[in-house]
Design a protein around this motif. Structure first.
Motif, short mmCIF file in Angstrom:
data_model
loop_
_atom_site.label_atom_id
_atom_site.label_comp_id
_atom_site.label_asym_id
_atom_site.label_seq_id
_atom_site.Cartn_x
_atom_site.Cartn_y
_atom_site.Cartn_z
N ARG A 298 34.13 25.51 49.47
CA ARG A 298 35.22 26.35 49.01
C ARG A 298 35.98 26.01 47.80
O ARG A 298 36.61 26.82 47.13
N ARG A 301 34.33 27.91 42.72
CA ARG A 301 34.38 29.42 42.59
C ARG A 301 33.86 29.99 41.74
O ARG A 301 33.25 29.34 40.57
N LEU A 302 33.34 31.08 41.68
CA LEU A 302 32.42 31.90 40.88
C LEU A 302 33.78 32.30 39.92
O LEU A 302 34.43 33.31 40.22
N GLY A 304 35.77 34.02 36.93
CA GLY A 304 35.71 35.42 36.28
C GLY A 304 35.42 36.60 37.39
O GLY A 304 35.16 37.58 36.89
N ARG A 308 43.52 39.47 42.39
CA ARG A 308 44.32 39.88 43.50
C ARG A 308 44.64 41.19 43.63
O ARG A 308 45.03 41.68 44.84
N TYR A 352 28.36 37.76 50.62
CA TYR A 352 29.65 37.10 50.54
C TYR A 352 30.81 37.98 49.52
O TYR A 352 31.81 38.08 49.93
N LYS A 356 33.90 40.31 50.56
CA LYS A 356 35.31 39.94 49.92
C LYS A 356 35.69 40.90 48.85
O LYS A 356 36.76 40.35 48.34
N ASN A 361 36.06 40.22 36.69
CA ASN A 361 37.42 40.57 36.26
C ASN A 361 37.25 40.51 34.72
O ASN A 361 36.20 40.09 34.32
N1 ACO Z 1 34.70 32.80 44.07
C1 ACO Z 1 34.37 32.49 45.49
N2 ACO Z 1 35.20 32.93 46.44
C2 ACO Z 1 36.31 33.63 45.80
C3 ACO Z 1 36.52 33.79 44.65
C4 ACO Z 1 35.84 33.52 43.51
N3 ACO Z 1 35.92 33.64 42.22
N4 ACO Z 1 37.87 34.58 44.41
C5 ACO Z 1 38.16 34.71 45.84
N5 ACO Z 1 37.27 34.13 46.61
C6 ACO Z 1 37.44 34.16 48.03
C7 ACO Z 1 38.54 32.88 48.53
O1 ACO Z 1 37.92 31.77 48.96
C8 ACO Z 1 39.04 33.58 49.86
O2 ACO Z 1 38.10 33.52 50.96
P1 ACO Z 1 38.57 33.41 52.56
O3 ACO Z 1 39.04 34.88 52.64
O4 ACO Z 1 37.33 33.20 53.16
O5 ACO Z 1 39.45 32.34 52.45
C9 ACO Z 1 39.07 35.32 49.45
O6 ACO Z 1 37.77 35.49 48.25
C10 ACO Z 1 40.37 35.72 48.90
O7 ACO Z 1 40.66 34.92 48.02
P2 ACO Z 1 42.20 34.43 47.42
O8 ACO Z 1 41.88 33.13 46.60
O9 ACO Z 1 42.89 34.45 48.65
O10 ACO Z 1 42.53 35.54 46.59
P3 ACO Z 1 43.70 35.66 45.56
O11 ACO Z 1 44.16 37.03 45.44
O12 ACO Z 1 44.85 34.78 45.92
O13 ACO Z 1 43.05 35.05 44.35
C11 ACO Z 1 41.96 34.71 42.19
C12 ACO Z 1 42.82 35.85 43.28
C13 ACO Z 1 42.94 33.76 41.90
C14 ACO Z 1 41.84 35.83 40.71
C15 ACO Z 1 40.76 34.40 42.65
O14 ACO Z 1 39.94 35.58 42.92
C16 ACO Z 1 40.16 33.29 41.86
O15 ACO Z 1 40.26 32.11 41.98
N6 ACO Z 1 39.04 33.90 40.97
C17 ACO Z 1 38.58 33.02 40.00
C18 ACO Z 1 39.45 32.56 38.76
C19 ACO Z 1 39.42 33.76 37.99
O16 ACO Z 1 38.65 34.49 37.64
N7 ACO Z 1 40.83 34.02 37.63
C20 ACO Z 1 41.10 35.34 36.55
C21 ACO Z 1 41.95 36.15 37.14
S1 ACO Z 1 42.10 37.57 36.38
C22 ACO Z 1 43.42 37.18 35.38
O17 ACO Z 1 44.28 36.36 35.55
C23 ACO Z 1 43.45 37.73 33.96
#
Ligand code: ACO
Length: 428
Positions: A298, A301-302, A304, A308, A352, A356, A361
């Motif tokens: 966990r 993360r992948l 990009g 939210r 997966y 989800k 993005n």
């Molecule tokens: N890779 C793998 N798993 C993921 C990812 C990811 N990129 N993003 C979300 N998940 C999973 C989480 O582990 C969670 O799993 P669970 O339900 O089993 O606990 C579920 O998907 C929901 O994820 P949250 O973190 O609760 O979602 P939240 O809305 O809080 O987070 C975020 C959104 C921060 C963008 C998240 O998807 C992330 O960390 N992505 C990677 C970072 C990223 O690309 N950020 C850029 C965002 S866009 C911007 O700011 C311009």
């Protein structure tokens, strides 16, 4: 059908009728729900504001389920295709597309506010040679507040507009200076003959040539990237801008705070993280192993992927993916694109990510374009800030002119110790 919500408090058996407006209830209407007269009243608990609307806004509309993004009603795809960043900034700030004379006037205003005081240059000299440009950017934005003390008059619309124009004009200069400082290169003054994006490229990349001619494909791509990043309603940095600005501080200080929020890896830092991730993966063969790691661990993360708000393909990522190939035609292909495309394909077929609702993005492809343009990774969030500056200022202005807004001050649920007597240090 009445637009109300009936709530029954099973602790007391009492029922309350709460008005519904715009599919929301007012959190303050919950306060009347009490067990007895001394009870403070019911609150809603919402860490990270996952289901709380903190304002009424007329700037940006997102339908995350359908993958729709509109600024003031105009679809992002149309704006990216045909508009310019300055026109979009005007649209966000003023609510309507500018007339031809308004556009010319706005361009003139912005171009005549691109220079920064020489003391700002000297301030920059104080940073170490390897200082992160985002740190330099936010510090120098905050420093601008000391140059324009009248900016404190945030309730004066004319004064507000002057600061808005200054910020839009000066941010590219600060950003480019931060880059040149890092490279040990002399600073380049703005060139008013060039477009907003063309001038930024000039301040970044001009060397010994008499006048700098930006590559048209790169200039266009940069402008589109600024448009795509210009606003995204109540995201983390816009919330910082509104929250800090709600104390009635000047916009330079509030915008520095918004920049700080954007700096974080989960927000504006993700594009850099994507490129690092693709470099680490290194080849298409390694993708299945990486996907397996993301699913099992966990903490990996992948980058990009996921958002939210978007539970569908981010419409900005679609535009950027297409544009990436146009930039590569002009400046040479970034080999990481092949890994990115394959990674996207595999992830979008994987249970997966499908379950989800994790899609690419805005950051998934933007870093690859920046890298092909020759920008170092730590400049990526700086570029994000240049575009988002327009949105931050539009959000700030809307907040200040909204009669319902007050200083931002959430409540808490206190679960710490009850009252206890202090024990002197000598007795502990
Ligand atoms: N890779 C793998 N798993 C993921 C990812 C990811 N990129 N993003 C979300 N998940 C999973 C989480 O582990 C969670 O799993 P669970 O339900 O089993 O606990 C579920 O998907 C929901 O994820 P949250 O973190 O609760 O979602 P939240 O809305 O809080 O987070 C975020 C959104 C921060 C963008 C998240 O998807 C992330 O960390 N992505 C990677 C970072 C990223 O690309 N950020 C850029 C965002 S866009 C911007 O700011 C311009």
């Amino acid at each position: 059908m009445a637009d109300t919500l009936t709530v029954t408090d099973n602790r007391t058996g009492k029922s309350y009728e709460i008005p519904i407006a715009n599919d929301t209830i007012s959190a303050m209407d919950l306060r009347q729900i009490k067990v007895n007269d001394t009870d403070f009243g019911m609150m809603s608990y919402d860490p990270a504001y996952k289901n709380t609307a903190s304002c009424i806004s007329r700037i940006t509309y997102i339908d995350g389920g359908k993958g729709i993004l509109r600024y003031r009603g105009y679809p992002i795809e149309q704006l990216a295709e045909t508009s310019s960043f300055l026109e979009v900034a005007f649209l966000l700030l003023r609510g309507e597309l500018p007339s031809q004379s308004e556009m010319a006037g706005f361009q003139y205003e912005v171009k005549h506010h691109t220079l920064v005081h020489e003391n700002i240059r000297e301030l920059m000299e104080g940073f170490r040679y390897d200082a992160h440009p985002m740190g330099i950017l936010m510090s120098t934005i905050a420093a601008l507040s000391t140059f324009y003390p009248e900016a404190k008059n945030v309730d004066d619309a004319e004064n507000r507009w002057l600061q808005i124009v200054r910020l839009i004009g000066k941010l590219p200069t600060l950003a480019a200076y931060a880059y040149r400082h890092r490279r040990g290169l002399p600073y380049v003054y703005p060139d008013n003959e060039l477009s907003y994006s063309g001038n930024f490229l000039n301040m970044m990349f001009k060397m010994t040539e008499r006048s700098y001619e930006p590559n048209p494909a790169v200039e266009k791509a940069l402008d589109v990237l600024l448009i795509l990043h210009a606003d995204h309603e109540q995201n983390c940095s816009a919330t910082a801008m509104r929250g800090v600005g709600s104390s009635r501080v000047d916009p330079y200080s509030a915008l520095a705070a918004a920049c700080a929020a954007l700096y974080g890896p989960l927000h504006g830092g993700a594009n850099e993280a994507v490129v690092r991730m693709l470099q680490e993966i290194g080849s298409k063969d390694a993708i299945p192993g990486f996907i397996k790691q993301v699913k099992e661990d966990r903490s990996v993360r992948l980058m990009g992927f996921g958002h939210r708000v978007y539970k569908n393909y981010d419409p900005r990522a679609k535009v950027i993916k297409k544009m990436a190939y146009e930039v590569f035609d002009a400046v040479g292909k970034n080999p990481l694109i092949d890994i990115a495309v394959e990674l996207e394909r595999i992830a979008l077929e994987d249970e997966y990510f499908v379950n989800k609702k994790l899609y690419p993005n805005v950051d998934f492809y933007s870093g690859l374009i920046y890298q092909a343009m020759g920008l170092p990774m730590d400049m990526y969030p700086v570029l994000f800030a240049l575009g988002r500056c327009a949105g931050w200022l539009a959000q700030w202005q809307e907040m200040l002119t909204d009669d319902e807004q007050r200083i931002a001050r959430p409540r808490q649920v206190y679960l710490g110790s009850g009252s206890r007597d202090y024990v002197p240090l000598s007795d502990r």
